[in-house]
Enzyme design. Structure first.
Site, mmCIF file in Angstrom:
data_model
loop_
_atom_site.group_PDB
_atom_site.id
_atom_site.type_symbol
_atom_site.label_atom_id
_atom_site.label_comp_id
_atom_site.label_asym_id
_atom_site.label_seq_id
_atom_site.Cartn_x
_atom_site.Cartn_y
_atom_site.Cartn_z
ATOM 1 C CB THR A 42 -0.916 0.053 1.237
ATOM 2 O OG1 THR A 42 -0.122 0.326 2.410
ATOM 3 C CG2 THR A 42 -1.655 -1.259 1.442
ATOM 4 C CB ALA A 71 1.970 0.135 6.408
ATOM 5 C CB VAL A 97 8.348 -0.159 8.017
ATOM 6 C CG1 VAL A 97 8.441 1.366 7.945
ATOM 7 C CG2 VAL A 97 7.699 -0.602 9.325
ATOM 8 C CE LYS A 98 5.427 0.635 -0.432
ATOM 9 N NZ LYS A 98 4.444 0.948 -1.520
ATOM 10 C CB VAL A 99 11.733 3.485 4.377
ATOM 11 C CG1 VAL A 99 12.613 4.706 4.536
ATOM 12 C CG2 VAL A 99 11.261 2.982 5.743
#
Length: 247
Positions: A42, A71, A97-99
């Site tokens: 997402t 996310a 965790v999307k960074v």
């Protein structure tokens, strides 16, 4: 350099996992029912299109795919990304965790990865960036194929270079093909040995369709209906199976 479509020596060829790229629970419910999904991605733009609490949406998607679910943080600083990442990972055991790729993102990735958090380094557009992302501990390195094509850069060439440089260094990061615009992107990503492709629902539906499949199915149905006794025979088999306690 490998030619796309040629044989590859990558151990990952043929094992590319499929994620869905969406913020819509209804799309995940549909595609997950096909039995093809291994995860989801997402982003703030996708989630902003949906009604409801973003946390609830992420949790529901993670439950449906039963695998890594990205996310994304929104802070511009490493400290903020780390704090947001720690909070996001509490939403669900599958949260990744999307960074975004940048100096702060690299620092945040290193800290989160060292804490045992899965990290998806997004917005990667070159093998140099991919090498830095992998070295910072990213679980997934996301190369955006469609956006490269948009600026007349050959996405297949860039993706191939990323796969090759990470394999040469024997880094554990998984190459994730993102910004998938059409089924041909999928074929390219698989042929080059990508570990994952994250795909919009629209492209999943495009992958289903072929005129010969439609015509063949119609012919089978026509021939079957020409012999009604065949239908009675198959119905009888099903009834016998159920009578024996079959599932």
């Amino acid at each position: 350099m490998r030619r796309v479509g040629a044989a590859s020596d990558s151990n990952n060829l043929g094992s590319m996992k499929l994620f869905i790229d969406t913020g819509a629970v209804s799309e995940v419910e549909e595609i997950a029912s096909w039995g093809v999904l291994a995860g989801a991605t997402t982003n703030p733009s996708l989630l902003a299109k949906e009604d409801g609490d973003p946390g609830d949406i992420i949790r529901r998607i993670a439950d449906l795919v039963d695998g890594p679910t990205s996310a994304e943080v929104v802070s511009a600083t490493a400290e903020g990304m780390i704090e947001e990442g720690r909070a996001l990972r509490e939403l669900h055991r599958h949260v990744t965790v999307k960074v975004p790729f940048c100096e702060a993102g690299l620092a945040a990735s290193r800290t989160l990865a060292d804490e045992g958090t899965m990290v998806n380094m997004t917005l990667v557009f070159s093998p140099n960036q991919a090498l830095l992302a992998a070295s910072a501990g990213a679980t997934f390195v996301s190369c955006f194929m469609g956006r490269l094509d948009d600026i007349s850069v050959n996405s297949a060439t860039v993706l191939e270079e990323i796969v090759d440089v990470l394999r040469a260094r024997d880094l554990e990061s998984q190459v994730l093909a993102a910004s998938i615009r059409h089924p041909e992107h999928m074929v390219t990503a698989a042929a080059l040995g990508c570990d994952v492709a994250t795909v919009p629902a629209k492209v999943f539906h495009q992958m289903l369709s072929h005129p010969l499949t439609t015509a063949g199915a119609a012919k089978f149905e026509e021939d079957w209906k020409s012999r009604p006794e065949f239908g009675e025979w198959l119905n009888g088999l099903v009834a016998d199976h159920k009578a024996k306690g079959g599932s």
